[in-house]
Design a protein around this motif. Structure first.
Motif, PDB file in Angstrom:
ATOM      1  N   LYS A 128      -7.518  93.878 -30.917  1.00  0.00           N
ATOM      2  CA  LYS A 128      -8.042  95.183 -31.322  1.00  0.00           C
ATOM      3  C   LYS A 128      -8.476  95.993 -30.109  1.00  0.00           C
ATOM      4  CE  LYS A 128     -11.301  97.588 -34.289  1.00  0.00           C
ATOM      5  NZ  LYS A 128     -12.224  97.521 -35.439  1.00  0.00           N
ATOM      6  N   ARG A 129      -9.014  95.328 -29.120  1.00  0.00           N
ATOM      7  CA  ARG A 129      -9.410  96.025 -27.890  1.00  0.00           C
ATOM      8  C   ARG A 129      -8.200  96.687 -27.232  1.00  0.00           C
ATOM      9  NH1 ARG A 129      -9.775  93.699 -22.484  1.00  0.00           N
ATOM     10  NH2 ARG A 129     -11.191  94.914 -21.156  1.00  0.00           N
ATOM     11  N   LEU A 130      -7.077  95.998 -27.226  1.00  0.00           N
ATOM     12  CA  LEU A 130      -5.871  96.571 -26.642  1.00  0.00           C
ATOM     13  C   LEU A 130      -5.322  97.712 -27.488  1.00  0.00           C
ATOM     14  CD1 LEU A 130      -4.051  93.305 -25.515  1.00  0.00           C
ATOM     15  CD2 LEU A 130      -5.311  94.916 -24.069  1.00  0.00           C
ATOM     16  N   ALA A 131      -5.427  97.575 -28.814  1.00  0.00           N
ATOM     17  CA  ALA A 131      -4.851  98.584 -29.710  1.00  0.00           C
ATOM     18  C   ALA A 131      -5.740  99.816 -29.828  1.00  0.00           C
ATOM     19  CB  ALA A 131      -4.609  97.975 -31.091  1.00  0.00           C
ATOM     20  N   ALA A 132      -7.048  99.606 -29.894  1.00  0.00           N
ATOM     21  CA  ALA A 132      -7.969 100.713 -30.135  1.00  0.00           C
ATOM     22  C   ALA A 132      -8.399 101.425 -28.861  1.00  0.00           C
ATOM     23  CB  ALA A 132      -9.205 100.198 -30.878  1.00  0.00           C
ATOM     24  N   TYR A 135     -12.762 102.826 -25.241  1.00  0.00           N
ATOM     25  CA  TYR A 135     -13.652 103.976 -25.159  1.00  0.00           C
ATOM     26  C   TYR A 135     -14.968 103.754 -25.889  1.00  0.00           C
ATOM     27  CZ  TYR A 135      -9.270 106.066 -23.677  1.00  0.00           C
ATOM     28  OH  TYR A 135      -8.093 106.326 -23.018  1.00  0.00           O
ATOM     29  N   GLU A 136     -15.006 102.795 -26.802  1.00  0.00           N
ATOM     30  CA  GLU A 136     -16.207 102.568 -27.587  1.00  0.00           C
ATOM     31  C   GLU A 136     -16.690 101.136 -27.405  1.00  0.00           C
ATOM     32  OE1 GLU A 136     -15.357 103.481 -31.621  1.00  0.00           O
ATOM     33  OE2 GLU A 136     -14.975 105.613 -31.261  1.00  0.00           O
ATOM     34  N   VAL A 137     -17.971 100.947 -27.646  1.00  0.00           N
ATOM     35  CA  VAL A 137     -18.574  99.623 -27.650  1.00  0.00           C
ATOM     36  C   VAL A 137     -18.220  98.939 -28.973  1.00  0.00           C
ATOM     37  CG1 VAL A 137     -20.783  98.402 -27.693  1.00  0.00           C
ATOM     38  CG2 VAL A 137     -20.441 100.318 -26.116  1.00  0.00           C
ATOM     39  N   PRO A 138     -17.870  97.653 -28.967  1.00  0.00           N
ATOM     40  CA  PRO A 138     -17.900  96.725 -27.834  1.00  0.00           C
ATOM     41  C   PRO A 138     -16.582  96.622 -27.062  1.00  0.00           C
ATOM     42  CG  PRO A 138     -17.453  95.494 -29.812  1.00  0.00           C
ATOM     43  CD  PRO A 138     -17.576  96.944 -30.231  1.00  0.00           C
ATOM     44  N   TRP A 139     -15.602  97.419 -27.426  1.00  0.00           N
ATOM     45  CA  TRP A 139     -14.263  97.257 -26.850  1.00  0.00           C
ATOM     46  C   TRP A 139     -14.218  97.670 -25.387  1.00  0.00           C
ATOM     47  CZ3 TRP A 139     -13.310  94.349 -30.563  1.00  0.00           C
ATOM     48  CH2 TRP A 139     -13.654  94.693 -31.864  1.00  0.00           C
ATOM     49  N   ALA A 169     -13.169  85.649 -38.109  1.00  0.00           N
ATOM     50  CA  ALA A 169     -12.610  86.676 -38.991  1.00  0.00           C
ATOM     51  C   ALA A 169     -12.094  87.853 -38.170  1.00  0.00           C
ATOM     52  CB  ALA A 169     -13.664  87.159 -39.979  1.00  0.00           C
ATOM     53  N   PRO A 170     -11.065  88.557 -38.649  1.00  0.00           N
ATOM     54  CA  PRO A 170     -10.606  89.760 -37.952  1.00  0.00           C
ATOM     55  C   PRO A 170     -11.747  90.770 -37.841  1.00  0.00           C
ATOM     56  CG  PRO A 170      -9.030  89.094 -39.648  1.00  0.00           C
ATOM     57  CD  PRO A 170     -10.251  88.256 -39.852  1.00  0.00           C
ATOM     58  N   PRO A 171     -11.770  91.577 -36.793  1.00  0.00           N
ATOM     59  CA  PRO A 171     -12.891  92.498 -36.567  1.00  0.00           C
ATOM     60  C   PRO A 171     -12.826  93.750 -37.432  1.00  0.00           C
ATOM     61  CG  PRO A 171     -11.289  92.706 -34.803  1.00  0.00           C
ATOM     62  CD  PRO A 171     -10.821  91.566 -35.660  1.00  0.00           C
ATOM     63  N   PHE A 172     -12.933  93.556 -38.748  1.00  0.00           N
ATOM     64  CA  PHE A 172     -12.985  94.691 -39.669  1.00  0.00           C
ATOM     65  C   PHE A 172     -14.373  95.324 -39.617  1.00  0.00           C
ATOM     66  CE2 PHE A 172      -9.820  91.895 -41.904  1.00  0.00           C
ATOM     67  CZ  PHE A 172      -8.713  92.683 -41.628  1.00  0.00           C
ATOM     68  N   SER A 173     -14.427  96.610 -39.752  1.00  0.00           N
ATOM     69  CA  SER A 173     -15.714  97.295 -39.719  1.00  0.00           C
ATOM     70  C   SER A 173     -16.437  97.242 -41.055  1.00  0.00           C
ATOM     71  CB  SER A 173     -15.516  98.758 -39.314  1.00  0.00           C
ATOM     72  OG  SER A 173     -14.631  99.419 -40.211  1.00  0.00           O
ATOM     73  N   ARG A 174     -15.719  96.930 -42.140  1.00  0.00           N
ATOM     74  CA  ARG A 174     -16.330  96.889 -43.472  1.00  0.00           C
ATOM     75  C   ARG A 174     -16.710  95.468 -43.856  1.00  0.00           C
ATOM     76  NH1 ARG A 174     -12.506 100.098 -47.580  1.00  0.00           N
ATOM     77  NH2 ARG A 174     -13.824  98.805 -48.969  1.00  0.00           N
ATOM     78  N   GLY A 175     -17.910  95.352 -44.433  1.00  0.00           N
ATOM     79  CA  GLY A 175     -18.415  94.046 -44.809  1.00  0.00           C
ATOM     80  C   GLY A 175     -17.614  93.364 -45.892  1.00  0.00           C
ATOM     81  N   ASP A 176     -17.036  94.133 -46.844  1.00  0.00           N
ATOM     82  CA  ASP A 176     -16.279  93.499 -47.920  1.00  0.00           C
ATOM     83  C   ASP A 176     -15.000  92.851 -47.387  1.00  0.00           C
ATOM     84  OD1 ASP A 176     -15.226  95.944 -47.262  1.00  0.00           O
ATOM     85  OD2 ASP A 176     -14.673  96.492 -49.311  1.00  0.00           O
ATOM     86  N   TRP A 177     -14.384  93.458 -46.383  1.00  0.00           N
ATOM     87  CA  TRP A 177     -13.203  92.848 -45.780  1.00  0.00           C
ATOM     88  C   TRP A 177     -13.574  91.617 -44.956  1.00  0.00           C
ATOM     89  CZ3 TRP A 177      -8.136  93.534 -46.589  1.00  0.00           C
ATOM     90  CH2 TRP A 177      -7.753  94.667 -47.335  1.00  0.00           C
TER      91      TRP A 177
END
Length: 253
Positions: A128-132, A135-139, A169-177
């Motif tokens: 995800k760091r490579l894809a996103a 520019y933002e924390v924590p990436w 787990a994958p670094p999803f931003s939503r808790g349900d995922w």
């Protein structure tokens, strides 16, 4: 940058997910560390020394509301003065990670302990760091690999004696995922430990040139056997003299 990372850990679902796992790791890793002085470098808003019983503990950080303001690569402590140092992602968010470890080695007492965590670049978090972008924390962190950290520790004679992987787990931003992928947490350590998003490692500062002097048990046993044989020969000699002497013989006139 560490201040923004501290806020990220406390605000979003993904941050709280990671914080829960790292807190549990540090609680276990520092619980049995003993001494008089312990320091946490970075993330002053979170107590990663709470499970430790060392009497004097403080948090050092260059920006946040810490008890001591200092750069991690220039610590204001005397050499060989600290018993425990924890680095929660400190190496990820500094421009001089190697120098930070050198400073930690310097201030640690012989047999003192360092415990650190870092992002694993060879994971879904690294992808995800490579894809996103960065520019933002924590990436924006450096995501130093575990083999590289181990090489640095070995170079400084800091001997790893434990570690852990976490956040599978994958670094999803939503808790349900994140909840949907909770099964990966249970299976991660067994099936794909090196794919964890974060690693933790503990290392001990060994004394250079220390040599443990032990008794020479082999020589002592050999000497003891020699004494026993000598004692036995003396007893047999006395017995032979007694047998050769007739108690009724008045002896020479």
């Amino acid at each position: 940058m560490m201040e923004r990372f501290s806020e990220w850990l406390a605000e979003g679902d993904l941050g709280r997910y990671l914080l829960e796992r790292e807190q549990a790791y540090f609680d276990g890793a520092v619980a049995d560390a003993f001494g008089y002085h312990a320091v946490q470098l970075g993330l002053p808003g979170h107590d990663f020394l709470r499970a430790n019983r060392i009497p004097l503990k403080l948090v050092a950080d260059p920006d946040g509301p810490a008890e001591l303001a200092c750069l991690p690569e220039a610590l204001p402590f005397a050499s060989n003065s600290l018993d425990l140092v924890v680095l929660p992602h400190t190496l990820d968010f500094t421009t001089h990670p190697h120098q930070v470890l050198r400073e930690v080695e310097r201030v640690l007492m012989p047999e003192g302990r360092v415990v650190l965590t870092g992002f694993n670049p060879w994971s879904l978090w690294g992808a995800k760091r490579l894809a996103a972008g960065r520019y933002e924390v924590p990436w924006r962190g450096q995501f130093l690999s575990l083999p590289r950290i181990k090489d640095w520790l070995e170079l400084m004679e800091l001997e790893p004696d434990g570690g852990s992987f976490m956040a599978y787990a994958p670094p999803f931003s939503r808790g349900d995922w994140l909840h949907r992928f909770a099964f990966m947490e249970a299976a991660g350590d067994r099936w794909w430990p090196l794919a964890a998003g974060v690693y933790g490692i503990s290392a001990v500062k060994r004394m250079r040139g220390l040599r443990l002097i032990t008794p020479t048990w082999g020589a002592a046993k050999k000497a003891a056997r020699g004494l026993a044989v000598a004692g036995g020969n003396d007893r047999h000699h006395v017995a032979r003299q007694a047998q050769e002497t007739d108690p009724h013989d008045p002896g020479p006139a």
